[in-house]
Design a protein around this motif. Sequence first.
Motif, mmCIF file in Angstrom:
data_model
loop_
_atom_site.group_PDB
_atom_site.id
_atom_site.type_symbol
_atom_site.label_atom_id
_atom_site.label_comp_id
_atom_site.label_asym_id
_atom_site.label_seq_id
_atom_site.Cartn_x
_atom_site.Cartn_y
_atom_site.Cartn_z
ATOM 1 N N UNK A 42 0.839 -1.201 0.000
ATOM 2 C CA UNK A 42 0.000 0.000 0.000
ATOM 3 C C UNK A 42 0.877 1.255 0.000
ATOM 4 N N UNK A 43 1.972 1.203 0.747
ATOM 5 C CA UNK A 43 2.908 2.330 0.765
ATOM 6 C C UNK A 43 3.493 2.542 -0.635
ATOM 7 N N UNK A 44 3.865 1.458 -1.312
ATOM 8 C CA UNK A 44 4.435 1.572 -2.658
ATOM 9 C C UNK A 44 3.434 2.192 -3.626
ATOM 10 N N UNK A 45 2.165 1.811 -3.518
ATOM 11 C CA UNK A 45 1.137 2.406 -4.383
ATOM 12 C C UNK A 45 1.084 3.912 -4.151
ATOM 13 N N UNK A 46 1.078 4.343 -2.886
ATOM 14 C CA UNK A 46 1.071 5.772 -2.576
ATOM 15 C C UNK A 46 2.341 6.457 -3.070
ATOM 16 N N UNK A 47 3.470 5.810 -2.857
ATOM 17 C CA UNK A 47 4.770 6.382 -3.221
ATOM 18 C C UNK A 47 4.874 6.618 -4.732
ATOM 19 N N UNK A 48 4.368 5.685 -5.526
ATOM 20 C CA UNK A 48 4.521 5.773 -6.977
ATOM 21 C C UNK A 48 3.334 6.406 -7.688
ATOM 22 N N UNK A 49 2.256 6.684 -6.966
ATOM 23 C CA UNK A 49 1.097 7.288 -7.631
ATOM 24 C C UNK A 49 1.470 8.687 -8.117
ATOM 25 N N UNK A 50 0.943 9.042 -9.241
ATOM 26 C CA UNK A 50 1.203 10.376 -9.785
ATOM 27 C C UNK A 50 2.481 10.489 -10.581
ATOM 28 N N UNK A 51 3.097 9.356 -10.954
ATOM 29 C CA UNK A 51 4.343 9.410 -11.720
ATOM 30 C C UNK A 51 4.128 9.406 -13.234
ATOM 31 N N UNK A 52 2.904 9.130 -13.672
ATOM 32 C CA UNK A 52 2.624 9.070 -15.108
ATOM 33 C C UNK A 52 2.632 10.476 -15.686
ATOM 34 N N UNK A 53 3.329 10.655 -16.801
ATOM 35 C CA UNK A 53 3.405 11.963 -17.446
ATOM 36 C C UNK A 53 2.048 12.324 -18.052
ATOM 37 N N UNK A 54 1.674 13.576 -17.883
ATOM 38 C CA UNK A 54 0.435 14.090 -18.452
ATOM 39 C C UNK A 54 0.722 14.611 -19.858
ATOM 40 N N UNK A 55 -0.278 15.187 -20.513
ATOM 41 C CA UNK A 55 -0.129 15.647 -21.899
ATOM 42 C C UNK A 55 0.947 16.716 -22.051
ATOM 43 N N UNK A 56 1.212 17.485 -20.988
ATOM 44 C CA UNK A 56 2.245 18.527 -21.073
ATOM 45 C C UNK A 56 3.630 18.021 -20.700
ATOM 46 N N UNK A 57 3.743 16.723 -20.388
ATOM 47 C CA UNK A 57 5.029 16.129 -20.055
ATOM 48 C C UNK A 57 5.334 16.092 -18.569
ATOM 49 N N UNK A 58 4.618 16.863 -17.773
ATOM 50 C CA UNK A 58 4.835 16.878 -16.327
ATOM 51 C C UNK A 58 3.966 15.806 -15.675
ATOM 52 N N UNK A 59 4.413 15.327 -14.528
ATOM 53 C CA UNK A 59 3.645 14.325 -13.797
ATOM 54 C C UNK A 59 2.633 15.002 -12.872
#
Length: 108
Positions: free
Chosen positions: A3-20
């Motif tokens: 569960x900690x790993x899910x929280x730690x890595x959430x939000x790492x996917x790049x959005x359309x502008x290249x930022x996470x």
Amino acid sequence: MLEYAVDEFSGLKAQSDGATVKQHNQSLIDQGFIDAPEVKTAPEGLEYILMLHKEIRFSRIPPNTLIPRDPVTFSDLNQYQQLTNFKLSAIESETIMRVDSIYNNSTS
């Protein structure tokens, strides 16, 4: 731990502008639009699993830049053990593989 790993890595996917998502949120925090989230720490005694995952999965380029390599395989774990003389238990190996799967799903 997972569960900690899910929280730690959430939000790492790049959005359309290249930022996470994490980078967008940090920008909003820096500008004062939102409050910083509560800092979570890895479960006590299991921080080393995340450290091992980082050592196996990422190349380190000075001055502290981490470059992800291909997803971790059991062959990678075996090679790491041979190189470092650090014996991983079956549960440690499985947990590293699950953490890597969570990382892969968070970034693709």
